[in-house]
Design a protein around this motif. Structure first.
Motif, short mmCIF file in Angstrom:
data_model
loop_
_atom_site.label_atom_id
_atom_site.label_comp_id
_atom_site.label_asym_id
_atom_site.label_seq_id
_atom_site.Cartn_x
_atom_site.Cartn_y
_atom_site.Cartn_z
N VAL A 162 0.85 -1.20 0.00
CA VAL A 162 0.00 0.00 0.00
C VAL A 162 0.88 1.24 0.00
O VAL A 162 2.07 1.17 0.32
N ILE A 163 0.28 2.38 -0.39
CA ILE A 163 1.01 3.64 -0.33
C ILE A 163 0.87 4.18 1.10
O ILE A 163 -0.24 4.47 1.55
N GLY A 164 1.99 4.30 1.79
CA GLY A 164 1.97 4.68 3.20
C GLY A 164 1.70 6.16 3.44
O GLY A 164 1.56 6.93 2.49
N GLN A 165 1.69 6.54 4.71
CA GLN A 165 1.37 7.91 5.10
C GLN A 165 2.38 8.93 4.55
O GLN A 165 2.09 10.10 4.46
N ASP A 166 3.58 8.47 4.17
CA ASP A 166 4.57 9.39 3.61
C ASP A 166 4.59 9.35 2.08
O ASP A 166 5.50 9.87 1.45
N GLY A 167 3.58 8.68 1.49
CA GLY A 167 3.48 8.68 0.04
C GLY A 167 4.35 7.62 -0.64
O GLY A 167 4.38 7.51 -1.85
N ARG A 168 5.06 6.83 0.15
CA ARG A 168 5.85 5.75 -0.44
C ARG A 168 5.26 4.41 -0.02
O ARG A 168 4.63 4.28 1.02
N SER A 169 5.51 3.39 -0.88
CA SER A 169 4.82 2.13 -0.62
C SER A 169 5.51 1.31 0.45
O SER A 169 6.69 1.48 0.73
N PHE A 170 4.75 0.46 1.09
CA PHE A 170 5.33 -0.54 1.98
C PHE A 170 4.50 -1.81 1.94
O PHE A 170 3.36 -1.81 1.49
N GLU A 171 5.13 -2.89 2.38
CA GLU A 171 4.52 -4.21 2.27
C GLU A 171 3.77 -4.59 3.53
O GLU A 171 4.20 -4.27 4.63
N ILE A 172 2.66 -5.30 3.35
CA ILE A 172 1.93 -5.81 4.51
C ILE A 172 1.69 -7.31 4.33
O ILE A 172 1.25 -7.75 3.27
N GLN A 173 2.02 -8.07 5.34
CA GLN A 173 1.73 -9.51 5.34
C GLN A 173 0.73 -9.78 6.44
O GLN A 173 0.86 -9.25 7.54
N ILE A 174 -0.28 -10.57 6.13
CA ILE A 174 -1.31 -10.88 7.11
C ILE A 174 -1.46 -12.39 7.23
O ILE A 174 -1.63 -13.08 6.22
N ARG A 175 -1.35 -12.92 8.43
CA ARG A 175 -1.43 -14.37 8.61
C ARG A 175 -1.81 -14.72 10.05
O ARG A 175 -1.73 -13.86 10.93
N THR A 176 -2.20 -15.97 10.27
CA THR A 176 -2.51 -16.39 11.64
C THR A 176 -1.21 -16.79 12.35
O THR A 176 -0.17 -16.94 11.72
N GLN A 177 -1.34 -16.98 13.67
CA GLN A 177 -0.18 -17.40 14.46
C GLN A 177 0.39 -18.71 13.94
O GLN A 177 1.60 -18.87 13.80
N GLU A 178 -0.51 -19.65 13.62
CA GLU A 178 -0.03 -20.95 13.15
C GLU A 178 0.70 -20.81 11.81
O GLU A 178 1.75 -21.39 11.59
N MET A 179 0.11 -19.99 10.92
CA MET A 179 0.78 -19.76 9.63
C MET A 179 2.16 -19.15 9.85
O MET A 179 3.12 -19.44 9.14
N ASN A 180 2.26 -18.28 10.84
CA ASN A 180 3.53 -17.63 11.12
C ASN A 180 4.58 -18.64 11.61
O ASN A 180 5.73 -18.58 11.21
N ASN A 181 4.13 -19.57 12.45
CA ASN A 181 5.04 -20.63 12.90
C ASN A 181 5.58 -21.42 11.72
O ASN A 181 6.77 -21.70 11.63
N ILE A 182 4.66 -21.77 10.82
CA ILE A 182 5.07 -22.56 9.67
C ILE A 182 6.03 -21.77 8.79
O ILE A 182 7.01 -22.30 8.28
N ALA A 183 5.75 -20.46 8.66
CA ALA A 183 6.61 -19.65 7.81
C ALA A 183 8.03 -19.59 8.36
O ALA A 183 8.99 -19.54 7.61
N GLU A 184 8.17 -19.57 9.68
CA GLU A 184 9.51 -19.47 10.24
C GLU A 184 10.22 -20.81 10.32
O GLU A 184 11.42 -20.90 10.16
#
Ligand code: MN
Length: 676
Positions: free
Chosen positions: A319-341
């Motif tokens: 998304v385009i952040g509050q300063d006009g530049r983009s940044f990334e957002i990842q959304i996941r559950t706790q379990e998904m996060n465990n698996i990702a790591e």
């Protein structure tokens, strides 16, 4: 984030396991530690430290990856059988079969390194093969190996510089991608950064400094973003955990290189990760962040609906952040996060709690590895390594069967890869495919979301050029097996199948071995195009393609033994050869495997219209063929005559080109021209 992890002491290790494991499990690990300490007592690391520091750190990493106690204990014992007098029998008595099996698995993998006569490439290939075979037997073994590798990489500076580079290269091309493939991102990023630091020290330092310089700015931006998200989610009673995260150095470097950007143009150095309790909340949060900030088009990826092969699940957006530049957002559950790591490692740690669909995705990958390692022989190691490392580094595409089953492939895979994945027989007889009602050729690249129905035809047989159309190692392997089988079946075949239309006595009375090529002069061979043709079952016979009919790989051919100039090869329907008076000089010949390309001239006549010549050129280059010469002239009455000299590897390829050209509007004819 300062990424490189420091070594820990035995004390820190015991603290860490005390936080996670019960008394009984801790007792097992302490017992393993005692044995390791005693048996390694007289050994030192390259660093000069007592050897025990190595197994302790390996076990610490395994504990950090939440591995079960037996695996942590095996980590402590992993070098014991190989390096000390403590035997396999001793270990079975002291620790039981399971732990012994794990340690043996790790030991077997490292043995090949001792064969100093092998070159680096074959050692790497052989290492990988052994590793994969071990993985297929018990996936826990590879996690131990990866932990072993991680600690060795952390202490690599004690080796000679040349050796450091070789090891770092192997880490970057095999171990890090493998960790990624198994979903152990923690290990993957650390291995990449450690190898990067050794292979490109200046770039590494440069990126490190730049990341550090902007740290304060980044931190404050992310803090503000976190507050904004928290507030909005609190309004709808959603409780989430938010983390700021930063890319590791190697991934920044890779992005700069791949996208040809400089450091300041990489704008997803800033990212936040939102961790929810429930899966449905992920989509809720997604809606909310898109209502706060404007999404960047094309950046949304739903890895929850379609997880990666390694089970990674998450929503990604930018998304385009509050300063006009983009940044990334990842959304996941706790379990998904465990698996990702922790990757599939996390699954073994929580076996009961996982859903079977996720496990089966890994099971599928392991199944494929098992299949590869069983079907490829030792001499294939190099091919196998090339195929696999290629595949490990690819991004993935997801496609569907007509029934809606999902398959994933490395990016760049084609319809033919898909056909082979469905079933070997489907691959061997694939003619094309239907995607949303439209027929497409075998070389069409797969795109995510395609629903594909393969069209087969019993009459279709694999052509050697298919090896260039497929991208996956499994399809390549199935094709190679097919060709090998054909070769074996016809290896000593001097029978009449190739010369069926000949009058009689195709077996010559002349001793063919006198026609063997003189030991090839390497330099000369490079310049001259070699054709590989087997004459009456014998390779290395001096052959030349006759100019009267210019046979192409794939054409049915016969040989004619000349006086003093080896065997001249004609098309089997060539009158000059067939009508020759001396039938005893005719011999059975066949093409051997994939041949070097042969220049072929084609002529195309068409009604001249704007753009038609370009369309011809495009339809040739679409088949990945080299055009050596091209030209066109007006041939009167509004027609155009175009001539091309193209490099053809196989008759099928020529057929594809002619078919392509003939399907262009306003073409009168397209034919191969044989020059006398
Ligand atoms: Mn070790």
């Amino acid at each position: 984030m300062g990424f490189l992890k420091k070594e820990v002491t035995a004390e820190t290790f015991f603290q860490a396991i005390a936080e996670r494991l019960n008394e009984e499990d801790q007792a097992l690990i302490k017992r393993a530690y005692k044995v390791a300490e005693k048996t390694h007592a007289n050994q030192k690391r390259y660093s000069g430290e007592p050897y025990i520091i190595h197994p302790v750190n390996v076990a610490y990493i395994l504990n950090d990856l939440r591995q079960e106690p037996a695996v942590v204990a095996a980590g402590l014992l992993h070098d014991v059988i190989e390096d000390t007098s403590y035997s396999r029998e001793d270990m079975t008595l002291d620790f039981g079969k399971d732990i012994t099996k794990l340690v043996e698995g790790v030991t077997k993998m490292s043995k090949v390194k001792n064969k100093t006569r092998m070159n680096f490439e074959s050692i790497a290939a052989e290492n990988l093969r052994r590793m994969l075979m071990a993985t297929a037997k018990d996936p826990r073994i590879i996690v131990i190996k990866l932990a072993d590798k991680t600690h060795n990489m952390r202490t690599l500076k004690f080796h000679k510089p040349e050796k450091q580079k070789i090891i770092a290269q192997e880490t970057l091309s095999i171990y890090a991608p493998l960790a990624g493939r198994l979903g152990v991102y923690k290990i993957k990023s650390e291995l990449e950064d450690l190898a990067f630091q050794i292979l490109e020290p200046e770039e590494y330092q440069d990126i490190k400094e730049k990341v550090a310089a902007k740290k304060a700015e980044r931190d404050s931006f992310i803090e503000t973003a976190k507050i904004i998200i928290k507030q909005r989610l609190a309004e709808i009673n959603l409780d989430v955990q938010i983390e700021g995260r930063s890319k590791h150095f190697y991934s920044i470097y890779k992005k700069m290189k791949d996208k040809d950007k400089n450091f300041d143009e990489i704008n997803d150095l800033r990212a936040v990760r939102i961790i929810t309790k429930e899966v449905r909340d992920c989509y809720g949060v997604f809606g909310v962040v898109h209502s706060i900030w404007t999404p960047v088009p094309g950046k949304f990826k739903d890895y929850i609906a379609t997880p990666k092969t390694n089970q990674y699940q998450s929503l990604h957006t930018a998304v385009i952040g509050q300063d006009g530049r983009s940044f990334e957002i990842q959304i996941r559950t706790q379990e998904m996060n465990n698996i990702a790591e922790h990757g599939i490692a996390a699954h073994w740690a929580y076996k009961e709690g996982t859903n079977s669909k996720d496990v089966s995705m890994t099971a599928k990958w392991i199944e494929r590895i098992r299949h590869w390692s069983e079907t490829s022989s030792g001499s294939d190691s190099k091919e196998f390594l090339e195929d696999l490392t290629h595949e490990l580094h690819e991004d993935e595409v997801y496609v569907f069967t007509p029934k809606g089953d999902i398959y994933n492939f490395p990016k760049g895979s084609t319809i033919l890869d898909y056909a082979f994945r469905i079933h070997t027989d489907v691959g061997l007889h694939a003619k094309g495919a239907r995607i949303s009602g439209r027929m497409v050729p075998l070389r069409t690249e797969l795109k995510s979301g395609d629903q594909i129905e393969v069209v087969t035809d019993k009459k279709v047989k694999p052509s050697p050029i298919w090896l260039r159309i497929v991208r996956t190692s499994s399809a390549k392997q199935k094709l190679r097996q097919y060709f090998r089988k054909i070769q074996d079946e016809t290896a000593n075949d001097v029978s009449v199948s190739y010369v069926a239309k000949l009058p009689s006595e195709p077996v010559p009375e002349i001793d063919l071995t006198t026609l063997k090529k003189v030991k090839p002069d390497k330099k000369k061979n490079k310049e001259k195009r070699e054709v590989s043709i087997v004459v009456a079952g014998i390779k290395d016979i001096l052959v030349r393609l006759s100019s009267c009919c210019s046979p192409l790989p794939g054409d049915e051919i016969i040989g004619f033994i000349t006086r003093g100039r080896g065997v001249s090869v004609h098309k089997s329907n060539c009158d000059i050869a067939r009508n020759h008076s001396d039938k005893k000089r005719i011999v059975a010949v066949r093409w051997d495997g994939v041949n070097n390309p042969v220049p072929v001239r084609i002529e195309v006549k068409a009604y001249d219209r704007q753009g038609i010549y370009l369309e011809m050129v495009e339809s040739i280059s679409k088949t990945e063929t080299n055009i050596l010469e091209a030209g066109a002239s007006s041939s009167g009455e509004g027609t155009l005559l175009a001539r091309f000299l193209i490099e053809i590897e196989h008759l099928d390829q020529l057929q594809e080109i002619l078919d392509n050209i003939r399907s262009i509007k306003n073409i009168l004819f397209a034919e191969r021209v044989v020059e006398k």
